[in-house]
Design an enzyme around this catalytic site. Structure first.
Site, PDB file in Angstrom:
ATOM      1  N   ASP A  83       0.024   5.286   0.692  1.00  0.00           N
ATOM      2  CA  ASP A  83      -0.124   6.326   1.705  1.00  0.00           C
ATOM      3  C   ASP A  83      -0.251   5.689   3.089  1.00  0.00           C
ATOM      4  O   ASP A  83      -1.076   4.801   3.312  1.00  0.00           O
ATOM      5  CB  ASP A  83      -1.352   7.183   1.403  1.00  0.00           C
ATOM      6  CG  ASP A  83      -1.349   8.485   2.177  1.00  0.00           C
ATOM      7  OD1 ASP A  83      -0.256   8.946   2.538  1.00  0.00           O
ATOM      8  OD2 ASP A  83      -2.434   9.038   2.423  1.00  0.00           O
ATOM      9  N   ASP A  86      -1.205  -0.544   6.044  1.00  0.00           N
ATOM     10  CA  ASP A  86      -1.453   0.130   7.316  1.00  0.00           C
ATOM     11  C   ASP A  86      -2.908   0.057   7.752  1.00  0.00           C
ATOM     12  O   ASP A  86      -3.253   0.576   8.812  1.00  0.00           O
ATOM     13  CB  ASP A  86      -1.021   1.602   7.226  1.00  0.00           C
ATOM     14  CG  ASP A  86      -1.952   2.429   6.353  1.00  0.00           C
ATOM     15  OD1 ASP A  86      -2.258   1.994   5.221  1.00  0.00           O
ATOM     16  OD2 ASP A  86      -2.381   3.517   6.792  1.00  0.00           O
ATOM     17  N   LYS A 129      -9.180  -3.151  -2.530  1.00  0.00           N
ATOM     18  CA  LYS A 129      -9.012  -3.942  -1.310  1.00  0.00           C
ATOM     19  C   LYS A 129     -10.171  -3.693  -0.351  1.00  0.00           C
ATOM     20  O   LYS A 129     -10.618  -2.566  -0.227  1.00  0.00           O
ATOM     21  CB  LYS A 129      -7.691  -3.554  -0.622  1.00  0.00           C
ATOM     22  CG  LYS A 129      -6.460  -3.775  -1.469  1.00  0.00           C
ATOM     23  CD  LYS A 129      -5.223  -3.145  -0.833  1.00  0.00           C
ATOM     24  CE  LYS A 129      -5.301  -1.627  -0.888  1.00  0.00           C
ATOM     25  NZ  LYS A 129      -4.038  -0.977  -0.415  1.00  0.00           N
ATOM     26  N   ASP A 142       0.875  -1.155   0.000  1.00  0.00           N
ATOM     27  CA  ASP A 142       0.000   0.000   0.000  1.00  0.00           C
ATOM     28  C   ASP A 142       0.924   1.219   0.000  1.00  0.00           C
ATOM     29  O   ASP A 142       2.116   1.102   0.293  1.00  0.00           O
ATOM     30  CB  ASP A 142      -0.895  -0.021   1.242  1.00  0.00           C
ATOM     31  CG  ASP A 142      -1.835   1.161   1.286  1.00  0.00           C
ATOM     32  OD1 ASP A 142      -2.486   1.444   0.261  1.00  0.00           O
ATOM     33  OD2 ASP A 142      -1.910   1.818   2.338  1.00  0.00           O
TER      34      ASP A 142
END
Length: 313
Positions: A32, A252, A227, A30
């Protein structure tokens, strides 16, 4: 980790990290909250990816953000000092949605799009005719006028992404296209992220809020691209030869990155530089609900930079 195994969310210390990374061929990141925050790279993240690439690891970038094209993501990686990436290594929900519609729509069919210029660009790149991006106004003073606005006869899908111009006029048109086409008119959402975190702790509504509005109006459920949907992973697997048991998903967010990785049989690694805390993970671990346990990662690190000692020569 084998499907159905209990995940303990272990801190990935250097010795274990060498073993885990050594057994992997591919890492999916991922962006950001993992590699950068806003317009600043997470400290140490470019060095980690450079060392992984030097060890012949395949690096891919999997993001729910539909407001950037693959080319824009490749350029941002370069600008922030990450190793050069080809656009084909980037799997954003905008590109993957365009890919889906290019295969699902009949020839010459069009999509009505609630989304950004980037989503429009990805649709154009794969040859999907579309309309809708940009500001829109109600076509008259009252509901009777709104229900008679012209409809393009070619539209056979409604695609909902992040749209800063989302409004009642667009919601009306989306509903009318879906009602006219019935089940043959596709309803597709780029992702269900309900909030987008900003620097400083603020949040704004995410794409999931817009998708939900269209679903409620149409009384239908959208097919979700991003996702934790398996579809976005299948896009990666169709481009590269991916062996799930030798692939790591680094993210995250528990309900997107980690859930997708767990559902697809990947090793999952949580970083704490984004939106998730260890307290949240512990709450899921201690729950008796199987769906909550599926949100628990295999490993965690405070930051991706914690992997640097494991990658020393």
């Amino acid at each position: 980790m084998a499907e159905g195994s209990a995940r303990r969310c272990l801190r990935l210390e250097p010795a274990a990290a060498r073993e885990v990374l050594g057994a992997a061929d591919t890492l999916l990141f991922d962006c950001d909250g993992v590699l950068w925050r806003g317009d600043a790279a997470v400290a140490g993240a470019p060095a980690v990816l450079s060392r992984l690439q030097a060890r012949a690891k395949r690096l891919c970038y999997v993001t729910n953000n539909s407001s950037r094209t693959r080319d824009a993501y490749a350029e941002k990686l370069r600008r922030l000092g990450f190793p050069p990436a080809e656009p084909r290594q980037v799997f954003g929900s905008a590109y993957c949605a365009a890919r889906y519609l290019s295969r699902a729509l009949p020839p010459d069919a069009a999509a009505y799009v609630l989304g950004s210029a980037a989503l429009s660009a990805e649709l154009r790149a794969v040859g999907v005719p579309h309309l809708g991006p940009g500001p829109a106004a109600l076509p008259g003073p009252g509901p009777a006028d709104w229900s008679r606005a012209p409809l393009d006869p070619a539209v056979r899908a409604v695609l909902v992404g992040f749209d800063e111009h989302f409004c009642y006029a667009k919601l009306c048109q989306a509903l009318r296209y879906l009602q006219r086409g019935g089940p043959d008119c596709l309803l597709v959402g780029t992702n269900r992220d309900h909030r987008l975190p900003l620097e400083g702790g603020a949040t704004i509504p995410g794409t999931g809020c817009l998708v939900k509005a269209v679903e409620m109006a149409a009384e239908r459920e959208a097919f979700i691209i991003g996702k934790p949907s398996r579809y976005i992973f299948d896009c990666v697997a169709s481009e590269f030869k991916i062996e799930p048991a030798r692939t790591i998903m680094v993210g995250d967010r528990l309900d997107t990155d980690i859930l997708m990785g767990n559902n697809c049989g990947l090793t999952t690694l949580l970083t704490l530089t984004g939106v998730t805390t260890l307290e949240e993970v512990k709450g899921h671990q201690e729950s008796d609900c199987p769906s909550r346990k599926s949100l628990v990662p295999d490993y965690y690190v405070d930051s991706i930079a914690d992997l640097l000692p494991a990658l020393e020569d």
